[in-house]
Design a protein around this motif. Structure first.
Motif, PDB file in Angstrom:
ATOM      1  N   GLN A   1      26.707 -59.786 115.745  1.00 47.11           N
ATOM      2  CA  GLN A   1      27.009 -58.994 116.937  1.00 47.11           C
ATOM      3  C   GLN A   1      25.908 -59.145 117.976  1.00 47.11           C
ATOM      4  O   GLN A   1      26.180 -59.368 119.153  1.00 47.11           O
ATOM      5  CB  GLN A   1      27.165 -57.517 116.574  1.00 47.11           C
ATOM      6  CG  GLN A   1      28.456 -57.187 115.881  1.00 47.11           C
ATOM      7  CD  GLN A   1      28.510 -55.717 115.451  1.00 47.11           C
ATOM      8  OE1 GLN A   1      27.487 -55.080 115.244  1.00 47.11           O
ATOM      9  NE2 GLN A   1      29.726 -55.205 115.309  1.00 47.11           N
ATOM     10  N   VAL A   2      24.671 -59.033 117.537  1.00 47.00           N
ATOM     11  CA  VAL A   2      23.541 -59.151 118.463  1.00 47.00           C
ATOM     12  C   VAL A   2      23.482 -60.552 119.057  1.00 47.00           C
ATOM     13  O   VAL A   2      23.277 -60.721 120.264  1.00 47.00           O
ATOM     14  CB  VAL A   2      22.211 -58.793 117.754  1.00 47.00           C
ATOM     15  CG1 VAL A   2      21.019 -59.173 118.601  1.00 47.00           C
ATOM     16  CG2 VAL A   2      22.187 -57.316 117.419  1.00 47.00           C
TER      17      VAL A   2
ATOM     18  N   GLN B   1      26.357 -63.665 125.504  1.00 48.22           N
ATOM     19  CA  GLN B   1      27.092 -63.209 126.688  1.00 48.22           C
ATOM     20  C   GLN B   1      26.137 -62.902 127.826  1.00 48.22           C
ATOM     21  O   GLN B   1      26.410 -63.232 128.980  1.00 48.22           O
ATOM     22  CB  GLN B   1      27.926 -61.984 126.363  1.00 48.22           C
ATOM     23  CG  GLN B   1      29.109 -62.284 125.472  1.00 48.22           C
ATOM     24  CD  GLN B   1      29.829 -61.027 125.019  1.00 48.22           C
ATOM     25  OE1 GLN B   1      29.375 -59.909 125.254  1.00 48.22           O
ATOM     26  NE2 GLN B   1      30.963 -61.203 124.350  1.00 48.22           N
ATOM     27  N   LEU B   2      25.018 -62.268 127.529  1.00 52.02           N
ATOM     28  CA  LEU B   2      24.047 -61.929 128.570  1.00 52.02           C
ATOM     29  C   LEU B   2      23.437 -63.177 129.191  1.00 52.02           C
ATOM     30  O   LEU B   2      23.112 -63.203 130.380  1.00 52.02           O
ATOM     31  CB  LEU B   2      22.944 -61.040 128.010  1.00 52.02           C
ATOM     32  CG  LEU B   2      23.366 -59.621 127.614  1.00 52.02           C
ATOM     33  CD1 LEU B   2      22.208 -58.901 126.930  1.00 52.02           C
ATOM     34  CD2 LEU B   2      23.847 -58.841 128.822  1.00 52.02           C
ATOM     35  N   LEU B   3      23.296 -64.220 128.386  1.00 51.82           N
ATOM     36  CA  LEU B   3      22.718 -65.477 128.886  1.00 51.82           C
ATOM     37  C   LEU B   3      23.770 -66.388 129.514  1.00 51.82           C
ATOM     38  O   LEU B   3      23.445 -67.461 129.981  1.00 51.82           O
ATOM     39  CB  LEU B   3      21.989 -66.205 127.747  1.00 51.82           C
ATOM     40  CG  LEU B   3      20.772 -65.491 127.180  1.00 51.82           C
ATOM     41  CD1 LEU B   3      20.195 -66.277 126.020  1.00 51.82           C
ATOM     42  CD2 LEU B   3      19.722 -65.266 128.260  1.00 51.82           C
TER      43      LEU B   3
ATOM     44  N   SER C   1      26.525 -67.736 127.976  1.00 51.81           N
ATOM     45  CA  SER C   1      27.175 -68.697 127.098  1.00 51.81           C
ATOM     46  C   SER C   1      28.647 -68.332 126.958  1.00 51.81           C
ATOM     47  O   SER C   1      28.986 -67.189 126.709  1.00 51.81           O
ATOM     48  CB  SER C   1      26.500 -68.697 125.730  1.00 51.81           C
ATOM     49  OG  SER C   1      27.180 -69.562 124.850  1.00 51.81           O
ATOM     50  N   SER C   2      29.517 -69.308 127.097  1.00 54.75           N
ATOM     51  CA  SER C   2      30.944 -69.034 127.018  1.00 54.75           C
ATOM     52  C   SER C   2      31.499 -69.218 125.606  1.00 54.75           C
ATOM     53  O   SER C   2      32.652 -68.995 125.364  1.00 54.75           O
ATOM     54  CB  SER C   2      31.700 -69.967 127.966  1.00 54.75           C
ATOM     55  OG  SER C   2      31.478 -71.302 127.586  1.00 54.75           O
ATOM     56  N   LYS C   3      30.654 -69.642 124.665  1.00 52.09           N
ATOM     57  CA  LYS C   3      31.152 -69.857 123.302  1.00 52.09           C
ATOM     58  C   LYS C   3      30.473 -68.907 122.341  1.00 52.09           C
ATOM     59  O   LYS C   3      29.352 -68.456 122.585  1.00 52.09           O
ATOM     60  CB  LYS C   3      30.914 -71.302 122.881  1.00 52.09           C
ATOM     61  CG  LYS C   3      29.470 -71.707 122.876  1.00 52.09           C
ATOM     62  CD  LYS C   3      29.328 -73.161 122.487  1.00 52.09           C
ATOM     63  CE  LYS C   3      27.874 -73.545 122.538  1.00 52.09           C
ATOM     64  NZ  LYS C   3      27.629 -74.882 122.124  1.00 52.09           N
ATOM     65  N   PRO C   4      31.122 -68.599 121.236  1.00 50.09           N
ATOM     66  CA  PRO C   4      30.509 -67.728 120.231  1.00 50.09           C
ATOM     67  C   PRO C   4      29.343 -68.432 119.552  1.00 50.09           C
ATOM     68  O   PRO C   4      29.238 -69.657 119.615  1.00 50.09           O
ATOM     69  CB  PRO C   4      31.650 -67.454 119.246  1.00 50.09           C
ATOM     70  CG  PRO C   4      32.608 -68.571 119.450  1.00 50.09           C
ATOM     71  CD  PRO C   4      32.458 -69.013 120.870  1.00 50.09           C
ATOM     72  N   PRO C   5      28.453 -67.677 118.907  1.00 48.12           N
ATOM     73  CA  PRO C   5      27.266 -68.282 118.307  1.00 48.12           C
ATOM     74  C   PRO C   5      27.576 -69.287 117.223  1.00 48.12           C
ATOM     75  O   PRO C   5      26.813 -70.195 116.997  1.00 48.12           O
ATOM     76  CB  PRO C   5      26.500 -67.090 117.739  1.00 48.12           C
ATOM     77  CG  PRO C   5      27.480 -66.001 117.630  1.00 48.12           C
ATOM     78  CD  PRO C   5      28.521 -66.255 118.666  1.00 48.12           C
ATOM     79  N   MET C   6      28.698 -69.153 116.536  1.00 43.09           N
ATOM     80  CA  MET C   6      29.047 -70.123 115.499  1.00 43.09           C
ATOM     81  C   MET C   6      30.504 -70.214 115.328  1.00 43.09           C
ATOM     82  O   MET C   6      31.275 -69.419 115.553  1.00 43.09           O
ATOM     83  CB  MET C   6      28.427 -69.749 114.170  1.00 43.09           C
ATOM     84  CG  MET C   6      27.231 -70.569 113.918  1.00 43.09           C
ATOM     85  SD  MET C   6      26.855 -70.529 112.178  1.00 43.09           S
ATOM     86  CE  MET C   6      25.580 -71.629 112.063  1.00 43.09           C
TER      87      MET C   6
END
Length: 83
Positions: free
Chosen positions: A67-68, A74-76, A78-83
């Motif tokens: 979640q973090v 999102q704050l940075l 990035s349009s993709k999920p972390p993994m």
């Protein structure tokens, strides 16, 4: 002749980006593993397998970590999920 690569990127650039992405994911996994292990697993091993409390702690820890990571992405921007 059609190309699958985005405009302006050659194979070396694409390969370099893929290597960076893989390194990022490995680092993320290693940090997640170490953080949740340190937080959830007792320092004195009493049993060969994780107990119910340790399993629950790890589940919650991993969920919060993702979640973090997603929120930071999102704050940075990035349009993709972390993994």
């Amino acid at each position: 002749m059609a190309s699958d690569a985005p405009s302006g990127l050659d194979k070396e650039q694409i390969f370099g980006m893929a290597e960076q992405e893989m390194a990022y994911r490995v680092e993320l996994f290693n940090k997640l593993t170490q953080t949740c292990f340190d937080k959830c697993i007792e320092k004195r091993y009493k049993e060969s397998e994780l107990n119910m409390g340790e399993n629950s702690c790890i589940d919650r820890c991993v969920a919060k970590y993702w979640q973090v990571t997603a929120i930071i992405g999102q704050l940075l921007g990035s349009s993709k999920p972390p993994m």
